[in-house]
Design a protein around this motif. Sequence first.
Motif, PDB file in Angstrom:
ATOM      1  N   ASN A  53       0.704  -1.433   0.016  1.00  0.00           N
ATOM      2  CA  ASN A  53      -0.099   0.110   0.015  1.00  0.00           C
ATOM      3  C   ASN A  53       0.887   1.377  -0.092  1.00  0.00           C
ATOM      4  O   ASN A  53       0.312   2.202   0.121  1.00  0.00           O
ATOM      5  CB  ASN A  53      -0.996  -0.056   1.098  1.00  0.00           C
ATOM      6  CG  ASN A  53      -1.926  -1.017   0.994  1.00  0.00           C
ATOM      7  OD1 ASN A  53      -2.362  -1.366   0.180  1.00  0.00           O
ATOM      8  ND2 ASN A  53      -2.417  -1.701   2.493  1.00  0.00           N
ATOM      9  N   ASN A  89      -8.343   4.499   6.017  1.00  0.00           N
ATOM     10  CA  ASN A  89      -9.492   4.448   4.900  1.00  0.00           C
ATOM     11  C   ASN A  89      -9.880   5.777   4.554  1.00  0.00           C
ATOM     12  O   ASN A  89      -9.959   5.855   3.138  1.00  0.00           O
ATOM     13  CB  ASN A  89     -10.607   3.870   5.678  1.00  0.00           C
ATOM     14  CG  ASN A  89     -10.724   2.230   5.864  1.00  0.00           C
ATOM     15  OD1 ASN A  89      -9.893   1.562   5.110  1.00  0.00           O
ATOM     16  ND2 ASN A  89     -11.224   1.679   6.883  1.00  0.00           N
ATOM     17  N   ASP A 101      -8.001   5.849   1.497  1.00  0.00           N
ATOM     18  CA  ASP A 101      -8.297   4.516   0.535  1.00  0.00           C
ATOM     19  C   ASP A 101      -7.192   3.893   0.143  1.00  0.00           C
ATOM     20  O   ASP A 101      -6.853   3.648  -1.048  1.00  0.00           O
ATOM     21  CB  ASP A 101      -8.795   5.453  -0.857  1.00  0.00           C
ATOM     22  CG  ASP A 101      -9.742   4.200  -1.554  1.00  0.00           C
ATOM     23  OD1 ASP A 101     -10.122   3.202  -0.735  1.00  0.00           O
ATOM     24  OD2 ASP A 101      -9.896   4.245  -2.826  1.00  0.00           O
ATOM     25  N   ASN A 104      -8.331  -1.763   1.681  1.00  0.00           N
ATOM     26  CA  ASN A 104      -9.804  -1.989   2.112  1.00  0.00           C
ATOM     27  C   ASN A 104      -9.985  -2.187   3.678  1.00  0.00           C
ATOM     28  O   ASN A 104      -9.125  -2.179   4.446  1.00  0.00           O
ATOM     29  CB  ASN A 104     -10.218  -3.225   1.390  1.00  0.00           C
ATOM     30  CG  ASN A 104      -9.660  -4.522   1.786  1.00  0.00           C
ATOM     31  OD1 ASN A 104      -9.229  -4.809   3.062  1.00  0.00           O
ATOM     32  ND2 ASN A 104      -9.317  -5.430   0.837  1.00  0.00           N
ATOM     33  N   GLU A 107      -7.963  -4.775   5.529  1.00  0.00           N
ATOM     34  CA  GLU A 107      -6.609  -4.549   5.468  1.00  0.00           C
ATOM     35  C   GLU A 107      -6.234  -3.575   6.437  1.00  0.00           C
ATOM     36  O   GLU A 107      -5.184  -3.624   7.045  1.00  0.00           O
ATOM     37  CB  GLU A 107      -5.880  -4.324   4.037  1.00  0.00           C
ATOM     38  CG  GLU A 107      -6.144  -5.443   3.158  1.00  0.00           C
ATOM     39  CD  GLU A 107      -5.745  -5.015   1.742  1.00  0.00           C
ATOM     40  OE1 GLU A 107      -5.343  -5.978   0.795  1.00  0.00           O
ATOM     41  OE2 GLU A 107      -5.697  -3.974   1.712  1.00  0.00           O
TER      42      GLU A 107
END
Length: 120
Positions: A53, A89, A101, A104, A107
């Motif tokens: 990420n 998030n 974002d 998800n 995660e």
Amino acid sequence: MKKNLVMPYALIALLGIVTMVVMGGVGLAQMDQAEGEGGNEGTLDPAELVQQNNCTSCHGADLSGSGNAPNLNTVGDRYSKEELVDIINNGVEGSNLMTGDYANAEEAEVIAEWLLNGKE
């Protein structure tokens, strides 16, 4: 003796159909494996999620912070698990870098738990 002109074309067509069926099966098997149905469902490695990420691109390889990104090694002193999940998030209000974002919901929960309970 007269040659049958249709037979070579029929064999080529049959070979093409068989090839398409085989390749379709191979493609479906690869899709299943890529979606995690290859045997290791349910295992989320937090360190791998952080890397995937792109957290390390701003927070540094050891997550000690760099530039405008804060140190994540002591993030448990500042935030609760719910707050961390919200930040992962939805991002940080007013920040151009931490826009949210990044993961998800599942995660984000795993990453927040990992950050709070020590990275082993």
